[in-house]
Design a protein around this motif. Structure first.
Motif, PDB file in Angstrom:
ATOM      1  N   SER A  39      40.772  -7.613  77.940  1.00 46.70           N
ATOM      2  CA  SER A  39      40.559  -7.461  76.947  1.00 46.70           C
ATOM      3  C   SER A  39      39.006  -6.924  76.019  1.00 46.70           C
ATOM      4  N   ALA A  40      38.044  -6.351  77.460  1.00 47.47           N
ATOM      5  CA  ALA A  40      36.578  -5.058  76.993  1.00 47.47           C
ATOM      6  C   ALA A  40      37.812  -4.438  75.900  1.00 47.47           C
ATOM      7  N   LYS A  41      38.939  -4.183  76.063  1.00 44.25           N
ATOM      8  CA  LYS A  41      39.355  -2.711  75.065  1.00 44.25           C
ATOM      9  C   LYS A  41      39.259  -3.147  73.871  1.00 44.25           C
ATOM     10  N   LEU A  42      39.802  -4.922  73.921  1.00 43.07           N
ATOM     11  CA  LEU A  42      39.837  -4.908  72.612  1.00 43.07           C
ATOM     12  C   LEU A  42      38.456  -5.397  71.824  1.00 43.07           C
ATOM     13  N   VAL A  43      37.358  -5.510  72.699  1.00 43.08           N
ATOM     14  CA  VAL A  43      36.341  -5.604  71.848  1.00 43.08           C
ATOM     15  C   VAL A  43      35.529  -4.375  71.025  1.00 43.08           C
ATOM     16  N   ALA A  44      36.403  -3.226  72.275  1.00 37.41           N
ATOM     17  CA  ALA A  44      35.350  -2.008  71.455  1.00 37.41           C
ATOM     18  C   ALA A  44      36.191  -1.930  70.252  1.00 37.41           C
ATOM     19  N   ASN A  45      37.937  -1.469  70.147  1.00 33.73           N
ATOM     20  CA  ASN A  45      38.517  -1.517  68.773  1.00 33.73           C
ATOM     21  C   ASN A  45      37.899  -2.591  67.451  1.00 33.73           C
ATOM     22  N   MET A  46      37.598  -3.613  68.397  1.00 30.66           N
ATOM     23  CA  MET A  46      37.191  -4.422  67.203  1.00 30.66           C
ATOM     24  C   MET A  46      35.561  -4.646  66.524  1.00 30.66           C
ATOM     25  N   LEU A  47      35.373  -3.608  67.096  1.00 29.83           N
ATOM     26  CA  LEU A  47      33.817  -2.495  67.200  1.00 29.83           C
ATOM     27  C   LEU A  47      33.756  -1.422  66.439  1.00 29.83           C
ATOM     28  N   SER A  48      35.187  -0.555  66.354  1.00 32.46           N
ATOM     29  CA  SER A  48      34.939   0.319  65.918  1.00 32.46           C
ATOM     30  C   SER A  48      35.237  -0.144  65.050  1.00 32.46           C
ATOM     31  N   VAL A  49      36.451  -0.330  64.338  1.00 31.95           N
ATOM     32  CA  VAL A  49      36.769  -1.255  63.405  1.00 31.95           C
ATOM     33  C   VAL A  49      36.535  -1.697  62.244  1.00 31.95           C
ATOM     34  N   ALA A  50      35.044  -2.280  62.682  1.00 33.53           N
ATOM     35  CA  ALA A  50      33.900  -2.814  61.964  1.00 33.53           C
ATOM     36  C   ALA A  50      33.331  -2.048  61.536  1.00 33.53           C
ATOM     37  N   GLY A  51      33.398  -0.997  62.256  1.00 34.30           N
ATOM     38  CA  GLY A  51      32.304   0.175  61.584  1.00 34.30           C
ATOM     39  C   GLY A  51      31.541   0.527  62.163  1.00 34.30           C
ATOM     40  N   ALA A  52      31.259   0.466  63.064  1.00 33.70           N
ATOM     41  CA  ALA A  52      30.206   0.737  64.678  1.00 33.70           C
ATOM     42  C   ALA A  52      30.536   2.166  64.685  1.00 33.70           C
ATOM     43  N   ASP A  53      29.162   3.233  64.702  1.00 36.24           N
ATOM     44  CA  ASP A  53      28.997   4.241  64.932  1.00 36.24           C
ATOM     45  C   ASP A  53      28.600   4.743  66.259  1.00 36.24           C
ATOM     46  N   HIS A  54      27.824   3.971  67.136  1.00 34.60           N
ATOM     47  CA  HIS A  54      27.618   4.223  67.889  1.00 34.60           C
ATOM     48  C   HIS A  54      27.122   2.742  68.830  1.00 34.60           C
ATOM     49  N   ILE A  55      27.137   2.495  70.600  1.00 33.02           N
ATOM     50  CA  ILE A  55      27.073   1.279  70.831  1.00 33.02           C
ATOM     51  C   ILE A  55      25.850   2.041  71.429  1.00 33.02           C
ATOM     52  N   ILE A  56      24.943   0.594  72.176  1.00 35.39           N
ATOM     53  CA  ILE A  56      23.827   0.959  73.064  1.00 35.39           C
ATOM     54  C   ILE A  56      24.111  -0.728  73.871  1.00 35.39           C
ATOM     55  N   THR A  57      24.293  -0.432  75.069  1.00 36.41           N
ATOM     56  CA  THR A  57      24.401  -1.621  75.686  1.00 36.41           C
ATOM     57  C   THR A  57      23.234  -1.498  77.544  1.00 36.41           C
ATOM     58  N   MET A  58      23.334  -1.997  78.398  1.00 37.44           N
ATOM     59  CA  MET A  58      23.698  -1.934  79.092  1.00 37.44           C
ATOM     60  C   MET A  58      23.747  -2.851  80.323  1.00 37.44           C
ATOM     61  N   ASP A  59      23.571  -1.992  81.672  1.00 33.25           N
ATOM     62  CA  ASP A  59      24.376  -2.305  82.851  1.00 33.25           C
ATOM     63  C   ASP A  59      26.063  -2.673  82.925  1.00 33.25           C
ATOM     64  N   LEU A  60      26.511  -1.774  81.432  1.00 36.65           N
ATOM     65  CA  LEU A  60      28.608  -2.535  81.858  1.00 36.65           C
ATOM     66  C   LEU A  60      28.896  -2.734  83.843  1.00 36.65           C
ATOM     67  N   HIS A  61      29.583  -3.942  83.046  1.00 38.31           N
ATOM     68  CA  HIS A  61      29.815  -4.231  84.594  1.00 38.31           C
ATOM     69  C   HIS A  61      30.684  -3.045  85.044  1.00 38.31           C
ATOM     70  N   ALA A  62      31.942  -2.478  84.314  1.00 44.35           N
ATOM     71  CA  ALA A  62      32.714  -0.754  84.769  1.00 44.35           C
ATOM     72  C   ALA A  62      32.240   0.090  83.990  1.00 44.35           C
ATOM     73  N   SER A  63      31.556   0.848  84.354  1.00 46.56           N
ATOM     74  CA  SER A  63      31.247   2.384  83.738  1.00 46.56           C
ATOM     75  C   SER A  63      32.155   2.906  83.084  1.00 46.56           C
TER      76      SER A  63
END
Length: 320
Positions: free
Chosen positions: A110-134
């Motif tokens: 599901s983490a990959k699915l969320v990544a795809n959704m963010l990219s398709v929505a139009g995000a150019d860059h992601i800033i996050t903190m302490d991902l569960h797995a890098s």
């Protein structure tokens, strides 16, 4: 250079306000509501044409994970088709981060699915903190800045634990060993590891301690506190092994289900979390919870990104 526009979703308006304050601006106008049939409606209240847009939405721990995720996707899309120069999704706590691998037959990633959704929505860059797995960064084809709460955690340990030089940093599972070794090295103290076996998700069956905590202060370090079953059992195990006091330090304090009740009944002195997820209500119920403010780290990352500067300084330092 385009101006910064910071839009806040409904998940954590207080953090957005703090970040905007640090950047010397105010959160931009946006109306977020639901239609009668519970569809999410987003109305961007000011022009974003040619601007550098940052949309802040914490992805989990607020009881409405899916609503907040959908809200963020619609906001990104709305800004993108309104001709924003660049749209950055600022996600202090990444949703579905624990579903990052196919650990059993027919399991979704599901983490990959969320990544795809963010990219398709139009995000150019992601800033996050302490991902569960890098490795979640590899799910994206756009730049991802995974910030660390570690510098803020080190600062808290040095300021709040008197005999911190005599402490042992403990990982409650094998997966967090790298994080714990890094903190132990920087404090120049020992570390220990707890091996756990699970029968079903969120329920720990058996624990084995690797390392010595006799007569020392033990500090359990992990990325996420959810139902707190693991951390409470780990604390009991450390007390049995002769630890003098037990503290817990987690980046994301979700505290779902019976978590607060478990913490109040546990032998943990204090559980320290960052404010990537709102904590006011939980602190009122459970005084053992303490919150570290990470708005300065996220705010500085936004400022550096906007100005085209390196953010690697933030991996080892807390900005003033």
């Amino acid at each position: 250079m385009p101006n910064i526009k910071i839009f806040a979703g409904n998940s954590h308006p207080e953090l957005a306000q703090r970040i905007a304050q640090r950047l010397g601006t105010e959160p931009s106008k946006v109306v977020l509501k639901k239609f009668a049939n519970q569809e999410t409606c987003v109305e961007i209240g000011e022009s974003v044409r040619g601007e550098d847009v940052y949309i802040l939405q914490s992805g989990t721990g607020c009881g409405e994970v899916n609503d907040h995720l959908m809200e963020m996707l619609i906001m990104i899309h709305a800004c993108k088709i309104a001709s924003a120069e660049r749209v950055t999704a600022v996600i202090p706590c990444y949703p579905y981060a624990r579903q990052d691998k196919k650990d059993k037959s027919r399991a979704p990633i599901s983490a990959k699915l969320v990544a795809n959704m963010l990219s398709v929505a139009g995000a150019d860059h992601i800033i996050t903190m302490d991902l569960h797995a890098s490795q979640i960064q590899g799910f994206f084809d756009i730049p991802v800045d995974n910030l660390y709460a570690e510098p803020a955690v080190l600062k808290w340990i040095k300021e709040n634990i008197e005999n911190w030089r005599e402490c042992t940093i403990v990982s409650p599972d094998a997966g967090g060993a790298k994080r714990v070794v890094s903190i132990a090295d920087r404090l120049n103290v020992n570390f220990a590891l707890i091996h756990k076996e699970r029968a079903v998700a969120n329920e720990v069956q058996r624990m084995t301690l690797v390392g010595d905590v006799t007569g020392r202060t033990a500090i359990i370090v992990d990325d996420l506190a959810d139902t707190c079953g693991t951390v409470v059992k780990a604390a009991e195990k450390l007390k049995e092994a002769g630890a003098k006091m037990v503290y817990a330090v987690m980046t994301h304090g979700v505290f779902s289900g019976p978590a607060l009740e478990r913490l109040m009944d546990s032998c943990i002195e204090a559980i320290v979390v960052s404010n990537t997820i709102p904590q006011h209500e939980k602190i009122a119920v459970c005084p053992k919870i303490q919150a570290i403010d990470v708005s300065s780290i996220i705010g500085e990352a936004i400022r550096r990104t906007h100005n085209g500067e390196s953010v690697s300084y933030l991996f080892g330092n807390v900005p003033l």
